[in-house]
Design an enzyme around this catalytic site. Sequence first.
Site, PDB file in Angstrom:
ATOM      1  N   GLU A 134      38.153  45.658  36.028  1.00 28.36           N
ATOM      2  CA  GLU A 134      38.871  46.195  37.140  1.00 28.36           C
ATOM      3  C   GLU A 134      39.889  47.478  36.533  1.00 28.36           C
ATOM      4  O   GLU A 134      40.396  47.087  35.444  1.00 28.36           O
ATOM      5  CB  GLU A 134      39.625  45.548  38.100  1.00 28.36           C
ATOM      6  N   ASP A 135      40.141  48.461  37.233  1.00 25.06           N
ATOM      7  CA  ASP A 135      41.198  49.347  37.019  1.00 25.06           C
ATOM      8  C   ASP A 135      42.626  48.854  37.038  1.00 25.06           C
ATOM      9  O   ASP A 135      43.541  48.999  36.172  1.00 25.06           O
ATOM     10  CB  ASP A 135      41.101  50.587  37.772  1.00 25.06           C
ATOM     11  N   ASP A 138      46.454  45.018  42.431  1.00 23.15           N
ATOM     12  CA  ASP A 138      47.681  45.101  43.081  1.00 23.15           C
ATOM     13  C   ASP A 138      48.053  44.034  43.664  1.00 23.15           C
ATOM     14  O   ASP A 138      48.863  42.891  43.062  1.00 23.15           O
ATOM     15  CB  ASP A 138      47.508  46.275  44.121  1.00 23.15           C
ATOM     16  N   THR A 139      47.584  43.629  44.944  1.00 21.59           N
ATOM     17  CA  THR A 139      48.114  42.289  45.491  1.00 21.59           C
ATOM     18  C   THR A 139      47.088  41.297  45.229  1.00 21.59           C
ATOM     19  O   THR A 139      47.542  39.847  45.141  1.00 21.59           O
ATOM     20  CB  THR A 139      47.882  42.291  46.974  1.00 21.59           C
ATOM     21  N   THR A 142      41.840  41.830  46.882  1.00 17.78           N
ATOM     22  CA  THR A 142      40.817  42.268  46.674  1.00 17.78           C
ATOM     23  C   THR A 142      39.781  41.577  45.662  1.00 17.78           C
ATOM     24  O   THR A 142      38.634  41.177  46.008  1.00 17.78           O
ATOM     25  CB  THR A 142      40.767  43.928  46.262  1.00 17.78           C
ATOM     26  N   PHE A 187      53.310  53.908  43.059  1.00 13.71           N
ATOM     27  CA  PHE A 187      52.048  54.398  43.144  1.00 13.71           C
ATOM     28  C   PHE A 187      51.480  55.306  42.206  1.00 13.71           C
ATOM     29  O   PHE A 187      52.096  56.369  42.099  1.00 13.71           O
ATOM     30  CB  PHE A 187      51.777  55.310  44.718  1.00 13.71           C
ATOM     31  N   ARG A 200      41.642  61.736  39.290  1.00 15.14           N
ATOM     32  CA  ARG A 200      40.512  60.892  38.263  1.00 15.14           C
ATOM     33  C   ARG A 200      40.177  61.748  36.841  1.00 15.14           C
ATOM     34  O   ARG A 200      40.228  61.042  35.878  1.00 15.14           O
ATOM     35  CB  ARG A 200      39.279  60.662  38.929  1.00 15.14           C
TER      36      ARG A 200
END
Length: 221
Positions: A134-135, A138-139, A142, A187, A200
């Site tokens: 995974e890149d 965050d929380t 997901t 962000f 990207r």
Amino acid sequence: MTRKSCIVLPDDYKGYDVDYFCVPHHYEDSLDSILIPSGLIQDRIEQLARDIAVELGKEPFAVLCVLKGGYKFLADLLEKIKQYYRFSSENSVPFSVYFIRLQNYEDNHSTGKVKVMRVDGLSFLQNKNVLVVEDIVDTGKTMQVLLEILEKKQPKSIKVASLLVKRTSSSSGFQPDYVGFEIPDRFIVGYALDYNEYFRDLNHVCVISEHGKQKYSNHSN
């Protein structure tokens, strides 16, 4: 094996001025700072690759990449794992690669819902060692949803490697097995992390500016 410590960027870490590094001209006015330069990213991935190869040992494994942001991390990580096998005394280990696509963001806001957009052949999971790439976490919600899906396929083991983990008050508490950097709650874009499919093509991990958010907002295109 205990999870290796990651590089922690404190909340007051400002990163580097954009003028110190090469960035595509079309993004120069859209970035507040360069949080993690490309060279540091590559060196950290090399160490993660070594940790993963050592822990997985000589057993074959399957890699599941979370698209779209994970593709660059995947490519660099696997190349460095292969380099480790080539130059170490250990035998090389075969691995297969699969892809899954999830969606959870619109502009810079989490939608609160996880959409599984694409799944390739999850039947490979049964009785296999699986490495999820995974890149950014965050929380963590997901990834928790994804792991629930994967566990139903009865894998032998599942490990999660994430280049980045964001330090946020809305975290579910989930922590990957392998982490490159723990970062403040900002962000970010670059190194295949996007904002509405832009950025990207940026090699560094950067903090997007308010101007950048407006310039590349869905409502502006």
